[in-house]
Motif scaffolding. Sequence first.
Motif, PDB file in Angstrom:
ATOM      1  N   LYS A 117       0.853  -1.193   0.000  1.00  0.00           N
ATOM      2  CA  LYS A 117       0.000   0.000   0.000  1.00  0.00           C
ATOM      3  C   LYS A 117       0.888   1.242   0.000  1.00  0.00           C
ATOM      4  N   ASN A 222     -14.038  -3.511   3.042  1.00  0.00           N
ATOM      5  CA  ASN A 222     -12.932  -3.536   4.000  1.00  0.00           C
ATOM      6  C   ASN A 222     -12.883  -4.824   4.807  1.00  0.00           C
ATOM      7  N   ASP A 236      -7.767  -2.021   6.203  1.00  0.00           N
ATOM      8  CA  ASP A 236      -7.836  -0.575   5.951  1.00  0.00           C
ATOM      9  C   ASP A 236      -8.260   0.226   7.180  1.00  0.00           C
TER      10      ASP A 236
END
Length: 346
Positions: A117, A222, A236
């Motif tokens: 990420k 999520n 997340d």
Amino acid sequence: MSADSAQEKAKRSAGAAPVVCEHPPLLSAAAGPEPPEPPVSASKEPTCGHGRPGAVERRSAAVPGPGPSADGRVSPAGKAQQGLKERYRLGSLLGRGGFGSVFAATRLSDGAPVAIKRVPRNRIHHWGQLPDGTRAPLEIVLLDKVSAGFPGIVQLHEWLELPSNVVMVLERPERSQDLLHFIWARGFLCEEVARHLFRQVLEAVRHCASCGVLHRDIKPENILVDLATGQAKLIDFGCGTYLQAAAYTSFAGTPSYSPPEWTHLGWYHGEAATVWSLGVVLHQMVCGEHPFRRGWNSTWGRLSLPRRLSPECQDLIRRCLSVLSSERPSLEDLSCDPWMQDIRVP
């Protein structure tokens, strides 16, 4: 109907027939089509929001850029970036949004799948402190508090602070699918499958609360489902904050999952708002759609549920989605609910 709602309906209509219940592991290839690479957020709806309460600080200190330093040696940031490329092989893009980008990758030392990420530094406004005193983005501080050794939350392997980005290397099950696409592929989930997944999500949320962390963006996008084991993982924490007893007066998360007290009064309490979003998720699991996809006002007090659902399941959804936050169950009450225990009330 909005364009996004029409797209969602079309995707659900194109999906496979509702999943046939079976005992775990429930999520083998036979339970649905081979999934695409899981996007981090399939929703076009904006997430997060205004500032988060809590003892965090903004950080604006410059970091040396990559490339040779004045004395001809590679800068620390350049070495970090080079080391990342030496340890991981970057793959396909999994998702992109306001938070940045997430890529599939492979750890070269052992072939383990990971997700990388990348978040632009100028989008990180809140920083905290890790136990060793290191300054880190709040998302990383929160993940450090909740993820270590807990299987229901995505594990953070390492993170790097680069000149323009913060990079996180995260756990990624080899065959996985976010819960939204898992539901879409089947139309809706039978109660047995929904219960199996919902229990795990609730356990993860309760674990976060016990660690003093509020996720604030609980939604199917999520929640990552490992198709080989049936393990659900909460991912997340970019909208997360520290849990507090007082009401929050600023919002972070996805608007369509926010509780009515925020929409109409401008405040919410962490646990009650979490239970509301869990109720929306459970409705999506067993009905195949968001309960308020046409807007909150048009469904005020008129939540319609399919007759095929058990009375216990219907009761749980309605209590989670009570207009008055004081009438919603607590997280502990949820775990003891008859439907969660698969107890039929005569």
